[in-house]
Design a protein around this motif. Sequence first.
Motif, mmCIF file in Angstrom:
data_model
loop_
_atom_site.group_PDB
_atom_site.id
_atom_site.type_symbol
_atom_site.label_atom_id
_atom_site.label_comp_id
_atom_site.label_asym_id
_atom_site.label_seq_id
_atom_site.Cartn_x
_atom_site.Cartn_y
_atom_site.Cartn_z
ATOM 1 N N TRP A 183 0.831 -1.207 0.000
ATOM 2 C CA TRP A 183 0.000 0.000 0.000
ATOM 3 C C TRP A 183 0.872 1.266 0.000
ATOM 4 O O TRP A 183 0.379 2.364 0.241
ATOM 5 C CB TRP A 183 -0.907 0.020 1.240
ATOM 6 C CG TRP A 183 -1.957 -1.048 1.223
ATOM 7 C CD1 TRP A 183 -2.241 -1.930 0.228
ATOM 8 C CD2 TRP A 183 -2.897 -1.334 2.280
ATOM 9 N NE1 TRP A 183 -3.276 -2.752 0.589
ATOM 10 C CE2 TRP A 183 -3.700 -2.415 1.836
ATOM 11 C CE3 TRP A 183 -3.126 -0.787 3.545
ATOM 12 C CZ2 TRP A 183 -4.721 -2.955 2.621
ATOM 13 C CZ3 TRP A 183 -4.139 -1.328 4.318
ATOM 14 C CH2 TRP A 183 -4.935 -2.397 3.859
ATOM 15 N N LEU A 207 -4.367 5.237 2.224
ATOM 16 C CA LEU A 207 -5.303 4.723 3.237
ATOM 17 C C LEU A 207 -6.742 4.883 2.760
ATOM 18 O O LEU A 207 -7.029 5.596 1.792
ATOM 19 C CB LEU A 207 -5.075 5.378 4.608
ATOM 20 C CG LEU A 207 -5.270 6.870 4.846
ATOM 21 C CD1 LEU A 207 -6.724 7.289 4.818
ATOM 22 C CD2 LEU A 207 -4.686 7.253 6.203
ATOM 23 N N ASP A 247 -7.561 2.976 9.931
ATOM 24 C CA ASP A 247 -6.279 3.148 9.213
ATOM 25 C C ASP A 247 -5.527 4.360 9.754
ATOM 26 O O ASP A 247 -4.309 4.311 9.985
ATOM 27 C CB ASP A 247 -6.522 3.433 7.721
ATOM 28 C CG ASP A 247 -6.902 2.209 6.893
ATOM 29 O OD1 ASP A 247 -6.923 1.098 7.432
ATOM 30 O OD2 ASP A 247 -7.185 2.393 5.691
ATOM 31 N N LEU A 280 -1.878 4.152 11.335
ATOM 32 C CA LEU A 280 -0.761 4.771 10.607
ATOM 33 C C LEU A 280 -0.045 5.789 11.490
ATOM 34 O O LEU A 280 1.192 5.810 11.566
ATOM 35 C CB LEU A 280 -1.282 5.424 9.318
ATOM 36 C CG LEU A 280 -0.226 6.073 8.423
ATOM 37 C CD1 LEU A 280 0.855 5.074 8.001
ATOM 38 C CD2 LEU A 280 -0.880 6.669 7.168
ATOM 39 N N TYR A 335 2.040 -0.782 9.529
ATOM 40 C CA TYR A 335 0.662 -0.290 9.324
ATOM 41 C C TYR A 335 -0.117 -1.272 8.451
ATOM 42 O O TYR A 335 -1.210 -1.732 8.814
ATOM 43 C CB TYR A 335 0.742 1.101 8.685
ATOM 44 C CG TYR A 335 -0.396 1.513 7.794
ATOM 45 C CD1 TYR A 335 -1.656 1.811 8.313
ATOM 46 C CD2 TYR A 335 -0.204 1.649 6.403
ATOM 47 C CE1 TYR A 335 -2.692 2.206 7.469
ATOM 48 C CE2 TYR A 335 -1.225 2.038 5.566
ATOM 49 C CZ TYR A 335 -2.469 2.314 6.092
ATOM 50 O OH TYR A 335 -3.495 2.699 5.261
ATOM 51 N N GLN A 336 0.455 -1.667 7.329
ATOM 52 C CA GLN A 336 -0.280 -2.568 6.431
ATOM 53 C C GLN A 336 -0.503 -3.933 7.082
ATOM 54 O O GLN A 336 -1.569 -4.544 6.928
ATOM 55 C CB GLN A 336 0.447 -2.722 5.094
ATOM 56 C CG GLN A 336 -0.367 -3.571 4.123
ATOM 57 C CD GLN A 336 0.128 -3.512 2.696
ATOM 58 O OE1 GLN A 336 0.969 -2.686 2.348
ATOM 59 N NE2 GLN A 336 -0.396 -4.398 1.860
ATOM 60 N N ARG A 379 -3.482 -3.809 9.252
ATOM 61 C CA ARG A 379 -4.752 -3.459 8.614
ATOM 62 C C ARG A 379 -5.232 -4.458 7.557
ATOM 63 O O ARG A 379 -6.424 -4.514 7.250
ATOM 64 C CB ARG A 379 -4.624 -2.073 7.923
ATOM 65 C CG ARG A 379 -4.257 -0.957 8.829
ATOM 66 C CD ARG A 379 -5.270 -0.753 9.939
ATOM 67 N NE ARG A 379 -6.601 -0.507 9.425
ATOM 68 C CZ ARG A 379 -7.727 -0.914 10.021
ATOM 69 N NH1 ARG A 379 -7.684 -1.576 11.158
ATOM 70 N NH2 ARG A 379 -8.906 -0.661 9.484
ATOM 71 N N CYS A 405 -9.262 -5.381 6.716
ATOM 72 C CA CYS A 405 -9.890 -4.649 5.605
ATOM 73 C C CYS A 405 -10.313 -5.617 4.508
ATOM 74 O O CYS A 405 -11.375 -5.459 3.898
ATOM 75 C CB CYS A 405 -8.943 -3.586 5.049
ATOM 76 S SG CYS A 405 -8.562 -2.308 6.250
#
Length: 371
Positions: free
Chosen positions: A275, A283, A304, A308, A325-326, A329, A333
Motif C-alpha cells: 500500500w 489509506l 487506518d 498509521l 501499518y499494512q 490493517r 480490511c
Amino acid sequence: MKEGKILIVGGGIGGLTAAIALRGKGFEVDLLERDPTWSVYGVGIIQQSNVVRAVAQLGILDDYLEAGFGFDHVEVYLPDGRQVAKIPAPKLAEGYPANIGIGRPALHKVLGDRAKASGANIRLGVTSESLKDDGAGVDVAFSDGSAGRYDLVIGADGLYSATRRAIIPDAPIPEPTGQSVWRYNFVRPDDVTCLCAYEGPMGIGLVPLSADRMYMFVTTPETPGRRFEREGLAAEMRARLRNAPPRISELTAKITDDDEVVYKPLECLFVDGPWHRGRIVLLGDAVHATTPHLGQGAGMAIEDSLVLADELAKADTPEQAFEAYQARRFERCRYIVERSRAIGDAQLGKGPPADTAGESRKMFEITAQPI
Ligand SMILES: Cc1cc2nc3c(=O)[nH]c(=O)nc-3n(C[C@H](O)[C@H](O)[C@H](O)COP(=O)(O)OP(=O)(O)OC[C@H]3O[C@@H](n4cnc5c(N)ncnc54)[C@H](O)[C@@H]3O)c2cc1C
C-alpha cells in the motif's frame, strides 16, 4: 519518526481523521482537498462499535454523539416485515452507546472543525499535480502553481485515487458490482431507535441519524454503472419499493423530491500488494473500498488513520512504519471488502444465500478485536 512534515491528499473521512491523529502525535500536517466547496451529500452513515472506539481514541466521541444518534442493537426483519433477530452490538467505549448513526454533513463538520483546531493546514480547491520522491523527501507540485517538500505523503483521495495511480500504476481499478444504493431522509418515527435491516434480494434499512431525522437505504440490482436523470429519481426509487413490507411502504409514499434522492452505483476495490511506495502511502477507499453491506467502509478508513499515526510515531523509518501499518490493517480490511461483496452477490443471486443476522454477528465479533 518523532517529527516530520506530512502532506495528506484528500479531505474526506480518511484524510481528516489522519490529520487529527497525526497532529495528536506532533507531526506537521498540510491537507489538500480538491473540491473548493468541500461539500458532502446529505444522507447518513452508520458507525459501528469498533468505529465508536476509534473515534474515542481520536478524542472526538462527544462531538460525534452530539451530532448523531447512539444505539445498541441491530434489528433484522424478514422481507414480509417480521422481526427475526435483535443483535446486541458490543459496547467498546465505556459509558457510550455501541453504535452511532450520523448525517454525513454533521460528520464532515465535526471532523473538519477538529482537523482545523488541531492545527492542520487545510487547502481547499487544490490538488497535487506531481509527486517526486527522491528517497529523502517528496517534492510536490500543486495545481495552483505553488510547490512544497514533505517527509511523507498520504493518499487519502478515495476510490478513484490519483495518488494510487501515481505510485501503483498496475493496481486494480474500481469494479462495479451490479448493485446500486438509493437513499432518502425522513422524519424519524419513534419506533426507529436502531439500525433496522430487512433481509431479502433487496437490502433495505432504516438508520436513525438524530432525534428527528433518519434515512432509508435500498440496495437494488442495476446494470453496472447505470445512471439516472435527476428528474424522475423519486419515482424510480418508489418503483423499486413496490413490494416492500408495510412499514417501508408507508414511508415510500413520502419519497417525492427528486433532489433529495441520493443514488449511487456500487463499486469495490482491494489492493493486494504493498500500500506504499517509498515515502508515499495510501489509506481508506484508495486501497480498500467496500460496498456498504456491513456499514464499515468509513470505519476502516478511520482505523487506518489511527494505526498509521501510531506506527509513524513508533518507527525509525517510513518503510518500517508503512509495513507495520499494512500488516495491522490488511486482513481486517480484506475481510470487510470480501464479506460485503459476498452479501451483495447473494442478494443478486450470484452466490450462496447470505444470513444477514449471522454476518452482522460475525462482523461485530471480528471488528471488536483490537486494531
Ligand atoms: C452508498 C454507500 C454507503 C456507505 N455507508 C457507509 C456506512 O454506513 N458506514 C461506513 O463506515 N461507511 C460507509 N460507506 C463507505 C464510506 O463512505 C467510505 O468508505 C469512506 O467515505 C472512505 O473515506 P475516504 O476518506 O477514504 O474517501 P472519500 O470519502 O472518498 O474521500 C476522498 C476525498 O478526497 C478528495 N479528493 C479526491 N481526489 C483528490 C485529489 N486528487 N486531490 C485532492 N483531493 C482529492 C475527494 O474530494 C474527497 O473529499 C458507504 C459508502 C457508500 C458508497
